[in-house]
Motif scaffolding. Structure first.
Motif, PDB file in Angstrom:
ATOM      1  N   GLU A   1      -5.584  -4.794  -1.127  1.00 16.62           N
ATOM      2  CA  GLU A   1      -6.681  -4.481  -0.681  1.00 16.62           C
ATOM      3  C   GLU A   1      -7.491  -5.801  -0.661  1.00 16.62           C
ATOM      4  O   GLU A   1      -7.846  -6.301  -1.968  1.00 16.62           O
ATOM      5  N   GLU A   2      -7.871  -6.785   0.355  1.00 17.09           N
ATOM      6  CA  GLU A   2      -8.714  -7.980   0.287  1.00 17.09           C
ATOM      7  C   GLU A   2     -10.253  -7.163  -0.124  1.00 17.09           C
ATOM      8  O   GLU A   2     -10.656  -6.358   0.530  1.00 17.09           O
ATOM      9  N   LEU A   3     -10.867  -8.082  -0.852  1.00 14.05           N
ATOM     10  CA  LEU A   3     -12.087  -7.562  -1.278  1.00 14.05           C
ATOM     11  C   LEU A   3     -13.038  -8.904  -0.659  1.00 14.05           C
ATOM     12  O   LEU A   3     -12.487  -9.766  -0.343  1.00 14.05           O
ATOM     13  N   THR A   4     -14.377  -8.702  -0.840  1.00 16.80           N
ATOM     14  CA  THR A   4     -15.170  -9.600  -0.367  1.00 16.80           C
ATOM     15  C   THR A   4     -15.095 -11.027  -1.192  1.00 16.80           C
ATOM     16  O   THR A   4     -14.781 -12.082  -0.538  1.00 16.80           O
TER      17      THR A   4
ATOM     18  N   VAL B   1     -13.420  -3.384 -13.295  1.00 22.78           N
ATOM     19  CA  VAL B   1     -14.441  -3.029 -12.578  1.00 22.78           C
ATOM     20  C   VAL B   1     -14.869  -3.925 -11.372  1.00 22.78           C
ATOM     21  O   VAL B   1     -15.011  -4.823 -11.439  1.00 22.78           O
ATOM     22  N   ALA B   2     -14.057  -3.365 -10.171  1.00 20.27           N
ATOM     23  CA  ALA B   2     -13.908  -4.059  -8.982  1.00 20.27           C
ATOM     24  C   ALA B   2     -15.742  -4.302  -8.454  1.00 20.27           C
ATOM     25  O   ALA B   2     -16.289  -3.356  -8.852  1.00 20.27           O
ATOM     26  N   ASP B   3     -15.687  -5.399  -7.759  1.00 19.33           N
ATOM     27  CA  ASP B   3     -17.114  -5.526  -7.358  1.00 19.33           C
ATOM     28  C   ASP B   3     -17.313  -4.933  -6.106  1.00 19.33           C
ATOM     29  O   ASP B   3     -17.909  -5.688  -5.311  1.00 19.33           O
ATOM     30  N   GLU B   4     -17.077  -3.602  -6.149  1.00 17.71           N
ATOM     31  CA  GLU B   4     -17.040  -2.734  -4.762  1.00 17.71           C
ATOM     32  C   GLU B   4     -17.426  -1.536  -5.030  1.00 17.71           C
ATOM     33  O   GLU B   4     -16.987  -1.068  -5.966  1.00 17.71           O
ATOM     34  N   GLU B   5     -17.912  -0.650  -4.382  1.00 21.69           N
ATOM     35  CA  GLU B   5     -17.551   0.883  -4.320  1.00 21.69           C
ATOM     36  C   GLU B   5     -16.363   1.344  -4.017  1.00 21.69           C
ATOM     37  O   GLU B   5     -15.705   0.976  -3.148  1.00 21.69           O
ATOM     38  N   LEU B   6     -15.688   2.189  -4.984  1.00 23.88           N
ATOM     39  CA  LEU B   6     -14.272   2.850  -4.753  1.00 23.88           C
ATOM     40  C   LEU B   6     -14.658   4.347  -4.623  1.00 23.88           C
ATOM     41  O   LEU B   6     -15.228   4.752  -5.489  1.00 23.88           O
TER      42      LEU B   6
ATOM     43  N   GLN C   1      -0.119   0.734 -14.596  1.00 25.05           N
ATOM     44  CA  GLN C   1       0.322   0.497 -15.951  1.00 25.05           C
ATOM     45  C   GLN C   1      -0.492  -0.119 -16.821  1.00 25.05           C
ATOM     46  O   GLN C   1      -0.554  -1.523 -16.724  1.00 25.05           O
ATOM     47  N   GLY C   2      -0.822   0.394 -17.996  1.00 24.63           N
ATOM     48  CA  GLY C   2      -1.720  -0.269 -18.960  1.00 24.63           C
ATOM     49  C   GLY C   2      -3.163  -0.665 -18.155  1.00 24.63           C
ATOM     50  O   GLY C   2      -3.829  -1.594 -18.981  1.00 24.63           O
ATOM     51  N   VAL C   3      -3.612  -0.440 -17.040  1.00 26.88           N
ATOM     52  CA  VAL C   3      -4.636  -0.911 -16.337  1.00 26.88           C
ATOM     53  C   VAL C   3      -5.462   0.388 -15.613  1.00 26.88           C
ATOM     54  O   VAL C   3      -4.421   1.330 -14.954  1.00 26.88           O
ATOM     55  N   ALA C   4      -6.623   0.517 -15.615  1.00 25.37           N
ATOM     56  CA  ALA C   4      -7.198   1.335 -14.430  1.00 25.37           C
ATOM     57  C   ALA C   4      -8.299   0.448 -13.893  1.00 25.37           C
ATOM     58  O   ALA C   4      -9.119  -0.383 -14.478  1.00 25.37           O
ATOM     59  N   THR C   5      -8.354   0.814 -12.567  1.00 25.55           N
ATOM     60  CA  THR C   5      -9.479   0.161 -11.823  1.00 25.55           C
ATOM     61  C   THR C   5     -10.699   1.148 -11.383  1.00 25.55           C
ATOM     62  O   THR C   5     -10.423   2.113 -10.866  1.00 25.55           O
ATOM     63  N   PHE C   6     -11.951   0.862 -11.592  1.00 26.47           N
ATOM     64  CA  PHE C   6     -12.948   1.563 -11.395  1.00 26.47           C
ATOM     65  C   PHE C   6     -13.936   0.547 -10.372  1.00 26.47           C
ATOM     66  O   PHE C   6     -13.711  -0.494 -10.334  1.00 26.47           O
ATOM     67  N   GLY C   7     -14.622   1.366  -9.601  1.00 29.31           N
ATOM     68  CA  GLY C   7     -15.547   0.829  -8.701  1.00 29.31           C
ATOM     69  C   GLY C   7     -17.182   0.641  -9.483  1.00 29.31           C
ATOM     70  O   GLY C   7     -17.476   1.182 -10.470  1.00 29.31           O
ATOM     71  N   THR C   8     -17.824  -0.114  -8.816  1.00 27.48           N
ATOM     72  CA  THR C   8     -19.480  -0.487  -9.469  1.00 27.48           C
ATOM     73  C   THR C   8     -19.914   1.049  -9.473  1.00 27.48           C
ATOM     74  O   THR C   8     -20.979   1.259 -10.417  1.00 27.48           O
TER      75      THR C   8
END
Ligand code: ZN
Length: 441
Positions: free
Chosen positions: A125-128, A261-266, A273-280
């Motif tokens: 997914e492309e982000l800003t 913590v991606a600079d977007e709301e999720l 694997q070994g990673v988790a991605t959260f939103g702001t």
């Protein structure tokens, strides 16, 4: 004897995603060398897969979304191929014999975009500013050619080259970071067997925030600069959480844990694997956010190390991750697991009872009721086994199946070893029938 990580169910198409994957071969390693330009969202590079044929193969298939393919090599020789409908069908110059080890190399370029699904876009997914990958369940082909089935776990080397101001986080350990002119190549090695859906990359303007001093397992946040203080505050208890889960679930299964913590709301945080991605929107504290931190961390044991053989068994991921939230609450001095279970039971009692937990259908596999009921089965087991046997059962489950592949039947057989009480009626009521059973006393 079959290798331990190949369950009987491995040799069949996934019942929920029958067009995904090719069960006639297994991949044991992926080497991805990719160049990414965030502005034009352009991905170019190659994937090299090392695999073993389980049958005689005159042709075989990889899953790959719409990219322009310039070359496909099998064992270093040009191979014929067709590419449509997300399937790359490859005909090697020489047919592969059963048991033969072989390599496939695919060179491709294009503009990666999410794979459409009933749950929204999946995968790249492309982000800003940058990009992220969240593939569960079938988004991996949005960025690399793969055998897209959860049972086919492999090790990975992921090399990503992008403009130097960006930080790249990928599954695994950072091996090298090399800057040439204005671009930097980040090479990550994931040496633990990993299903395709849990392979991730995040590219963005992130600052590393280490979470613990001399931790047993490094825990690092990758966070937009303006949010580093909020992150350090909201994730402050994660090292304690990891230590507690290490006691009740057994040793952490990987070499590191990164939280992006991606600079977007999720909508929801996602595990890899070994990673988790959260939103702001997941920063800010409070139980509803803290439980997500516990949930994502628990997936490293349930789902990531102990992986489901196919998607019918999704409750084994979500039920245990839900129960981990309740265990953490209990441990951290909040309401006990029994209080959370009673609340979940009341919630489900007021909702339609048309979900069979052990085979929920593709349509309902991410339904909130599956999470709640999954947590309730685990709690029901705890009641019937008693705490000593229950926690021994949990630890033995994650250690016996560490980096392996499991099904619901495996859990039933495993749990039966920890009690003289017959568990058949409990599992049948909770997993096979849609009506909500009462919680055992
Ligand atoms: Zn989950």
């Amino acid at each position: 004897m079959k290798p331990k990580h190949v369950p009987a169910a491995a040799g069949a198409p996934d019942p929920y995603f029958p067009t995904s994957g090719d069960h006639r071969y297994r991949v044991h390693r992926y080497e991805l060398a990719l160049d990414y330009q965030p502005g034009p969202n352009r991905l170019a590079g190659s994937a090299r897969l090392s695999a073993v044929a389980d049958a005689a193969l005159a042709e075989f298939a990889l899953d790959l979304a719409e990219f322009r393919i310039s070359r496909v090599l099998v064992d270093g020789r040009a191979a014929r191929y067709t590419h449509r409908g997300g399937k790359l069908r490859i005909r090697p110059a020489k047919a592969l014999a059963p048991g033969a080890a072989f390599t496939v190399e695919v060179h491709y370029t294009g503009n990666p975009r999410p794979v459409r699904s009933p749950w929204g876009g999946l995968g790249w997914e492309e982000l800003t500013e940058g990009a992220l990958v969240a593939s569960q369940p079938v988004g991996a082909p949005s960025w690399f050619p793969c055998n897209d089935r959860p049972a086919d776990k492999a090790t990975y080397q992921i090399a990503i080259t992008t403009a130097s101001p960006f930080t790249v986080v990928a599954s695994g350990r950072l091996l090298t970071r090399t800057t040439k002119a204005s671009s930097t190549t980040w090479v990550y090695e994931q040496s633990a067997p990993t299903p395709t859906y849990l392979v991730t990359v995040s590219i963005g303007h992130y600052r590393p925030v280490p979470l613990a001093v001399r931790p047993a397992v490094p825990q690092t946040g990758y966070v937009p600069e303006r949010l580093t203080a909020a992150f350090a505050r909201d994730f402050a208890r994660q090292p304690e959480m990891a230590a507690y889960f290490g006691e009740v679930f057994g040793p952490y299964p990987f070499g590191e844990y990164a939280v992006v913590v991606a600079d977007e709301e999720l909508d929801v945080p996602v595990e890899a694997q070994g990673v988790a991605t959260f939103g702001t929107n997941h920063l800010g504290g409070g139980w509803e956010r803290e439980r997500l931190i516990a949930h994502e961390l628990a997936h490293q044991w349930f789902g990531n190390s102990v992986t489901i053989a196919d998607w019918r068994h999704i409750w084994l991921n979500e039920g245990f991750a839900k129960y981990a939230e309740w265990l953490w609450s209990e441990h951290a001095g909040g309401p006990g697991a029994a209080v959370h279970a009673a609340a979940a039971h009341r919630l489900l009692a007021g909702l339609p009872q048309d979900l069979r937990l052990g085979d929920p259908s593709r349509k309902l596999m991410f339904d909130d009721r599956l999470y709640q009921r999954g947590g309730l089965v685990v709690h029901a087991l705890r009641r019937v086994l008693g705490d000593d046997a229950f926690f021994a059962m949990l630890r033995d489950w994650t250690s016996a199946n560490r980096h392996g592949v499991v099904s619901t039947d495996d859990l039933r057989a495993h749990a039966a070893r920890y009690t003289t009480a017959p568990l058949g009626p409990l599992f049948e009521a909770w997993l096979e029938r849609p009506e909500l059973p009462p919680l055992p006393d």
